[in-house]
Design a protein around this motif. Structure first.
Motif, PDB file in Angstrom:
ATOM      1  N   PHE A 235       0.747  -1.130   0.036  1.00 58.39           N
ATOM      2  CA  PHE A 235       0.113  -0.031  -0.141  1.00 58.39           C
ATOM      3  C   PHE A 235       0.890   1.139  -0.042  1.00 58.39           C
ATOM      4  O   PHE A 235       1.876   1.290   0.935  1.00 58.39           O
ATOM      5  CB  PHE A 235      -0.807  -0.062   1.374  1.00 58.39           C
ATOM      6  CG  PHE A 235      -1.610  -1.097   1.557  1.00 58.39           C
ATOM      7  CD1 PHE A 235      -3.155  -1.170   0.888  1.00 58.39           C
ATOM      8  CD2 PHE A 235      -1.365  -2.287   2.162  1.00 58.39           C
ATOM      9  CE1 PHE A 235      -3.892  -2.340   0.814  1.00 58.39           C
ATOM     10  CE2 PHE A 235      -1.981  -3.252   2.100  1.00 58.39           C
ATOM     11  CZ  PHE A 235      -3.344  -3.303   1.432  1.00 58.39           C
ATOM     12  N   GLU A 240      -3.942   4.929  -0.160  1.00 57.61           N
ATOM     13  CA  GLU A 240      -4.335   3.703   0.025  1.00 57.61           C
ATOM     14  C   GLU A 240      -4.129   3.316   1.972  1.00 57.61           C
ATOM     15  O   GLU A 240      -4.097   2.509   2.416  1.00 57.61           O
ATOM     16  CB  GLU A 240      -3.545   2.721  -0.526  1.00 57.61           C
ATOM     17  CG  GLU A 240      -3.623   2.754  -2.156  1.00 57.61           C
ATOM     18  CD  GLU A 240      -2.799   1.862  -2.689  1.00 57.61           C
ATOM     19  OE1 GLU A 240      -1.900   1.222  -2.386  1.00 57.61           O
ATOM     20  OE2 GLU A 240      -2.995   1.549  -4.052  1.00 57.61           O
ATOM     21  N   GLU A 243      -7.034   1.817   3.729  1.00 56.21           N
ATOM     22  CA  GLU A 243      -7.432   0.131   3.514  1.00 56.21           C
ATOM     23  C   GLU A 243      -6.045  -0.478   4.002  1.00 56.21           C
ATOM     24  O   GLU A 243      -6.435  -1.420   4.700  1.00 56.21           O
ATOM     25  CB  GLU A 243      -7.206   0.104   1.891  1.00 56.21           C
ATOM     26  CG  GLU A 243      -7.622  -1.025   1.683  1.00 56.21           C
ATOM     27  CD  GLU A 243      -7.335  -1.557   0.014  1.00 56.21           C
ATOM     28  OE1 GLU A 243      -7.366  -2.671  -0.390  1.00 56.21           O
ATOM     29  OE2 GLU A 243      -7.164  -0.434  -0.650  1.00 56.21           O
ATOM     30  N   ARG A 244      -4.860   0.197   4.024  1.00 56.91           N
ATOM     31  CA  ARG A 244      -3.849  -0.468   4.664  1.00 56.91           C
ATOM     32  C   ARG A 244      -4.018  -0.694   6.177  1.00 56.91           C
ATOM     33  O   ARG A 244      -3.800  -2.043   6.798  1.00 56.91           O
ATOM     34  CB  ARG A 244      -2.537   0.245   4.364  1.00 56.91           C
ATOM     35  CG  ARG A 244      -1.281  -0.271   5.041  1.00 56.91           C
ATOM     36  CD  ARG A 244      -0.003   0.401   5.152  1.00 56.91           C
ATOM     37  NE  ARG A 244       0.064   1.295   6.290  1.00 56.91           N
ATOM     38  CZ  ARG A 244       1.034   2.057   6.609  1.00 56.91           C
ATOM     39  NH1 ARG A 244       2.247   2.165   5.823  1.00 56.91           N
ATOM     40  NH2 ARG A 244       1.149   2.846   7.826  1.00 56.91           N
ATOM     41  N   GLN A 246      -6.756  -0.565   7.853  1.00 54.17           N
ATOM     42  CA  GLN A 246      -7.911  -1.691   8.159  1.00 54.17           C
ATOM     43  C   GLN A 246      -7.505  -3.072   8.044  1.00 54.17           C
ATOM     44  O   GLN A 246      -7.690  -3.934   9.014  1.00 54.17           O
ATOM     45  CB  GLN A 246      -8.826  -1.422   6.899  1.00 54.17           C
ATOM     46  CG  GLN A 246     -10.294  -1.843   7.293  1.00 54.17           C
ATOM     47  CD  GLN A 246     -11.276  -1.402   6.457  1.00 54.17           C
ATOM     48  OE1 GLN A 246     -10.828  -0.709   5.168  1.00 54.17           O
ATOM     49  NE2 GLN A 246     -12.504  -1.839   6.482  1.00 54.17           N
ATOM     50  N   LYS A 247      -6.669  -3.406   7.025  1.00 52.29           N
ATOM     51  CA  LYS A 247      -6.082  -4.779   6.635  1.00 52.29           C
ATOM     52  C   LYS A 247      -5.173  -5.133   7.896  1.00 52.29           C
ATOM     53  O   LYS A 247      -5.220  -6.296   8.428  1.00 52.29           O
ATOM     54  CB  LYS A 247      -5.567  -4.731   5.444  1.00 52.29           C
ATOM     55  CG  LYS A 247      -6.046  -4.532   4.214  1.00 52.29           C
ATOM     56  CD  LYS A 247      -6.386  -5.955   3.827  1.00 52.29           C
ATOM     57  CE  LYS A 247      -7.257  -6.103   2.353  1.00 52.29           C
ATOM     58  NZ  LYS A 247      -8.492  -5.308   2.145  1.00 52.29           N
TER      59      LYS A 247
END
Length: 342
Positions: A235, A240, A243-244, A246-247
């Motif tokens: 990411f 991003e 999203e990073r 969250q993952k």
């Protein structure tokens, strides 16, 4: 020499009874009317214990292929009957905490700083710049976790997930020499996996859960060196970032659950970043660990490592629920992490 080798693994038997009662196998759900095919589906995604169901949301269970909402409700209900889902007194919980063990770091000073070593049922994170001893500490733990220790700790196997290609079996041989244990026995007890992407790293955790379940009470330590390296690559940029994070949060939540579910110690290393805005605020140290608040909150204990003179390294408790902010000095030798010679 052979005796020591046997001692490394054979000592497990004493702990077995406690470990068996520590988690309930998911197969027990059959007694509550859940069919075997559905139980297999749960196992495929790494849910192998009744507690694992409690730790998974209904939404996530519905995403498993072949499980309808009605089935998920039935599974949740069955798991609820088997577990005490309500409250317990602090006294009852303290009795359960007696099952927590500590893995020695190889340095007495460092152990004292951590209250006995790397704690089970928790995530311990060590961060620092390059050459501060993160990987050396990981390698040392691979050997010390196999040795019987204090408070009836029996020693056990280790899983090592490597994201930076820095794992060296030869280092383990050198460290094994220091503790006078057989090389082959030590290497046999370490399961190694190289992760290439952050997704692969997450998938490996399903395998880890299955392995911990398959050999209940045998594995004592999970090492990830380093947790953030692949997220940094997969990411990029601010676009991003959400999203990073969250993952990353999902992965850390999974790690925390695995450590509590199977009573294992989780040790992760982390990298640093230079904070360009820090120069304005006159901070003494403009570097900080990456991963942001998500990683900061997920780690139970955070240790900051920095370089001292020569082979000396300084460890500092950065955040811990029960240990004071202190520092300890240790050294890195051919035999791994040891006490610093004054």
């Amino acid at each position: 020499m052979k005796v020591a080798e046997d001692q490394v693994v054979e000592d497990d038997t004493g702990f077995q009874d406690d470990e068996e009662s520590f988690f309930q196998d998911i197969d027990l759900l059959q007694k509550h009317g859940i069919n075997m095919a559905d139980i297999k589906k749960l196992k495929l995604v790494g849910i192998c214990t009744v507690k694992g169901i409690q730790m998974t949301t209904r939404k996530a269970l519905c995403n498993i292929k072949g499980l309808s909402e009605a089935k998920v409700e039935k599974i949740k209900e069955a798991a609820g009957k088997m577990l005490n889902v309500g409250f317990q007194t602090a006294f009852e919980y303290s009795a359960r905490r007696k099952q927590v063990f500590h893995v020695t770091t190889g340095s007495q000073e460092f152990d004292k700083l951590l209250g006995g070593g790397i704690e089970s049922m928790a995530i311990t994170e060590a961060f620092g710049e390059f050459r501060t001893g993160k990987t050396q500490l990981s390698h040392t733990l691979c050997v010390t976790a196999q040795l019987p220790g204090e408070d009836g700790y029996s020693g056990g196997k280790i899983i090592f997930i490597d994201t930076e290609n820095t794992f060296r079996p030869d280092r383990l041989r050198d460290i094994a020499d220091r503790f006078n244990v057989d090389h082959d026995a030590v290497l046999d007890n370490v399961l190694y996996a190289r992760a290439y992407t952050s997704e692969h790293q997450m998938e490996l955790l399903d395998f880890v859960a299955a392995k911990f379940h398959e050999e209940g009470g045998v594995f004592k330590l999970l090492i990830i060196d380093s947790i953030m390296a692949l997220f940094r690559v997969d990411f990029s940029g601010r676009g991003e970032l959400a999203e990073r994070q969250q993952k990353l949060a999902q992965m850390l939540s999974r790690l925390q659950k695995i450590s509590e579910e199977y009573n294992v110690a989780v040790f992760i290393t982390n990298q640093m970043t230079a904070d360009p805005g820090a120069g304005m605020t006159f901070q003494a140290d403009p570097k900080k660990p990456i991963g942001g608040h998500i990683l900061a909150h997920a780690s139970t204990t955070r240790i900051s490592l920095r370089k001292g003179r020569g082979e000396m390294r300084i460890a500092k408790i950065f955040d811990s629920p029960d240990m004071p902010e202190n520092e300890a000095t240790f050294a890195i030798s051919g035999g791994g992490v040891t006490d610093a010679k004054e």
